[in-house]
Every structure is written in C-alpha cells, then in structure tokens.
Enzyme design. Structure first.
Site, PDB file in Angstrom:
ATOM      1  N   ARG A  59       0.808  -1.214   0.000  1.00  0.00           N
ATOM      2  CA  ARG A  59       0.000   0.000   0.000  1.00  0.00           C
ATOM      3  C   ARG A  59       0.850   1.277   0.000  1.00  0.00           C
ATOM      4  NH1 ARG A  59      -2.768  -4.092   1.975  1.00  0.00           N
ATOM      5  NH2 ARG A  59      -0.700  -4.539   2.739  1.00  0.00           N
ATOM      6  N   THR A  60       1.799   1.369   0.912  1.00  0.00           N
ATOM      7  CA  THR A  60       2.515   2.636   1.099  1.00  0.00           C
ATOM      8  C   THR A  60       3.394   2.948  -0.112  1.00  0.00           C
ATOM      9  OG1 THR A  60       2.553   2.066   3.445  1.00  0.00           O
ATOM     10  CG2 THR A  60       3.917   3.915   2.754  1.00  0.00           C
ATOM     11  N   LYS A  87      26.111  -4.373  -0.847  1.00  0.00           N
ATOM     12  CA  LYS A  87      27.579  -4.515  -0.776  1.00  0.00           C
ATOM     13  C   LYS A  87      28.133  -3.792   0.444  1.00  0.00           C
ATOM     14  CE  LYS A  87      27.673  -4.135  -5.807  1.00  0.00           C
ATOM     15  NZ  LYS A  87      28.009  -3.178  -6.858  1.00  0.00           N
ATOM     16  N   ARG A 109      11.265   3.893   3.860  1.00  0.00           N
ATOM     17  CA  ARG A 109      10.797   2.912   4.846  1.00  0.00           C
ATOM     18  C   ARG A 109      12.017   2.124   5.291  1.00  0.00           C
ATOM     19  NH1 ARG A 109       5.691  -1.122   4.737  1.00  0.00           N
ATOM     20  NH2 ARG A 109       4.735   0.886   5.277  1.00  0.00           N
ATOM     21  N   HIS A 137       4.535   5.811  11.589  1.00  0.00           N
ATOM     22  CA  HIS A 137       4.134   5.663  10.178  1.00  0.00           C
ATOM     23  C   HIS A 137       3.149   6.811   9.935  1.00  0.00           C
ATOM     24  CE1 HIS A 137       3.018   4.069   6.400  1.00  0.00           C
ATOM     25  NE2 HIS A 137       2.703   2.826   6.709  1.00  0.00           N
TER      26      HIS A 137
HETATM   27  N1   CP Z   1      -0.305  -0.093   5.866  1.00  0.00           N
HETATM   28  C1   CP Z   1       0.891  -0.364   5.326  1.00  0.00           C
HETATM   29  O1   CP Z   1       1.900   0.260   5.665  1.00  0.00           O
HETATM   30  O2   CP Z   1       0.876  -1.349   4.376  1.00  0.00           O
HETATM   31  P1   CP Z   1       2.151  -1.766   3.519  1.00  0.00           P
HETATM   32  O3   CP Z   1       3.124  -2.420   4.454  1.00  0.00           O
HETATM   33  O4   CP Z   1       1.621  -2.708   2.473  1.00  0.00           O
HETATM   34  O5   CP Z   1       2.730  -0.516   2.923  1.00  0.00           O
END
Ligand code: CP
Length: 318
Positions: A59-60, A87, A109, A137
């Site tokens: 999603r993100t 590496k 992320r 998040h």
């Molecule tokens: N909600 C969420 O962060 O989903 P993903 O890990 O698929 O990005």
C-alpha cells in the site's frame, strides 16, 4: 500566520494540531484528482522523488508512487536488494549519492526506528517517513484520521480503540499522537505482553478485553500481529489470540452501536479480524487505501512548498 510543514515529515509527534489539520484539509481537494479520467496535475512538475524502501510494502510504496505521478513529479524506485546497499554501502552514503544526481525528496521505509530523522538531518532533500521500525508511520496515521473524519464529520470527541499488537506498531503510535492532538479519545486493547510499558503516559484509555473496546468505541482500528518484529513468548498461539482478541461478527453484534472498522493492512484474516468483519458493511479498509493517495499527495505538495490555500490542483488534467 497559517501553518506550514518543516523540511521533513518524520512523525506526527513533532507536528502541531494546526499542521496536522493543514495536511488533512489539503488532502481533501486532492481526492478528486484520482477520480478524473486523466489523473494528473502539474503541481510537482520538475521535482525528482526517490522511493527508498528497505522493508516490504504494498500500500505505502505504491500509493506514494501514484501520488508522485499524479502530481507530475519524476519518480525512481530503488530496489534496495539490487542496490549497493547489499555490498555494505551505508544509508547516508546511498542518499548522498542519490543527491549528487540532483533529487528533491526521499520517501524512506526502514526497519530501524529513527532512520528517517537520521537521514533528514544529513541530507538537504525533504525526507518523508514511510514507516521506521516501531517508531511512526505518519502518513498511515493521517489517512486513518482522514477516513474517520470522512465518516463521522469530526475527530473531536470521537472514541477510537486501537486493537492488537500495540507494542510493535508504528501505526498505533502515529494514530495516538495524531488523534489525541485533534481531540479524539484513544483506547488501546491487546494482550498485556503487547502493550508498551509506558502506554498510560500517552494519554490513552487501556481496554483490557476486546469486549471492553467494542462497548467503549465509535471505531476500531484493528492491527496485525507484527510477527516479524516479535521474539518468542508474546502469545501462546495465533488460534488462542483469535479466540480471545479476534474482532468477529459475533462480538460486534453485542456492541451498543455500529462500529466503524479500520485496518491498515496487510490483514491476517482469521487472526486479528474475521472476513465477515473485514468485508462487512462497516468496514472502511479499502476507503483507507484510497485516502492514502490523497494524503500522500498533500504531504508531498506541502513539503515542496505548496500553498496551504491551494484548492484547485492545476485546474483541469494535463
Ligand atoms: N499499511 C501499510 O503500511 O501497508 P504496507 O506495508 O503494504 O505498505
């Protein structure tokens, strides 16, 4: 003076109520862009954005990419496993090499809490946290808040119970910071082993049983068990967890009112949530995903210096 965002978005904890409100209000008109035949406005034309995902995401990552493309930015997705990180190159060296190619923003992320802030302090590009370890998040918290505001017309006074693995959840932390700043009441519900030791310091109500959460709340935000971040010993078994804490149709039938059901995804059906509930009439799990694109467009746009009074993103599609 109206609120603006700083250089980076690392979490909702450092943001003021006005800054959070600004992002949610800016996201509203961006929703319409995704409903157009030509889903594109020129707001970020000429900007280059790198998506740097060190952990899995559906999603993100994809909604950031859609948001960037719908704002006409140039985007690059770094396949971390195939990059020189494998590496031994450090995060900062990786980002500085990307900056040498004249990028403007990094969406990151990372499995380490604090990675986004660490990077933001070392590079000149805007940094957006797409989830860092167990820390925050922020865009998930924002899209959850936008979805709640859509359905209830307000956040002030709303009772939101976050259910499940609070200890390992960056989503829980961003929701707690964001919702409490905007006047909602937040409850947390989960096994004692999956609640942070200092959770009472965050201004939340502790709801020991899922039945308590269902009686108390207007909305449940149901979280996945983050098995990848757990050592052993937190739970007897997944079946036991479902039996005691699972959100089921039978349990919801005993609620004093219809509860709105949120889940950030990915879901483990039959563990924290049953399919009857996830796919039921009060679930907004897919509208959350739709709102994720608008929220991420708003964050990108504001960090790039976009005007808060923006109301018509570029007029017609280009
Ligand atoms: N909600 C969420 O962060 O989903 P993903 O890990 O698929 O990005």
């Amino acid at each position: 003076m109206s609120a603006t965002l700083g250089k980076d978005l690392v979490g909702l904890e450092p943001l003021s109520r006005e800054q959070i409100q600004l992002i949610l209000d800016t996201a509203e008109p961006f929703k319409e862009v995704s409903e157009r035949a030509i889903k594109k406005v020129p707001a970020l034309r000429g900007k280059t954005i790198v998506n740097l995902f060190f952990e899995a995401s559906t999603r993100t990552r994809i909604s950031f990419e859609f948001a960037e493309k719908r704002l006409s930015a140039d985007t690059v997705n770094v396949a971390v496993a195939a990059s020189s990180v494998s590496k031994g190159e450090t995060l900062v060296d990786t980002a500085r090499n990307l900056e040498a190619m004249r990028i403007d923003m990094v969406v990151i992320r990372h499995g380490a809490s604090g990675a986004a802030q660490f990077l933001g302090q070392r590079i000149r590009s805007n940094v957006i946290n797409a989830g860092d370890g167990k820390h925050e998040h922020p865009t998930q918290g924002l899209l959850d808040m936008l979805t709640l505001r859509d359905r209830f017309g307000r956040l002030e006074g709303l009772k939101v119970a976050i259910c499940g693995d609070i200890l390992h959840s960056r989503v829980a932390r961003s929701n707690i910071w964001g919702l409490t700043k905007l006047g909602a009441q937040v409850g947390v519900c989960g096994p004692a082993t999956l609640l942070p030791r200092n959770v009472h310091e965050l201004g939340v109500t502790i709801l020991p049983r899922i039945e308590d959460a269902i009686q108390w709340a207007d909305a449940l935000n149901v979280l996945r068990l983050q098995l990848e971040r757990m050592e052993s010993g937190f739970l007897p078994s997944l079946r036991e967890y479902n039996r005691v804490f699972g959100v089921t149709k039978e349990r919801l039938a005993r609620a004093p009112k219809d509860l709105l059901i949120l889940h950030p995804g990915p879901m483990n059906r039959g563990v924290e949530i049953d399919s009857d509930v996830a796919d039921g009439p009060h679930s907004v799990i897919l509208p959350q995903v739709t709102n994720g694109v608008a929220v991420r467009m708003a964050v990108l746009y504001l960090l790039a210096g976009g005007s808060p009074d923006w109301a018509n993103p570029g007029g017609g599609g280009e």
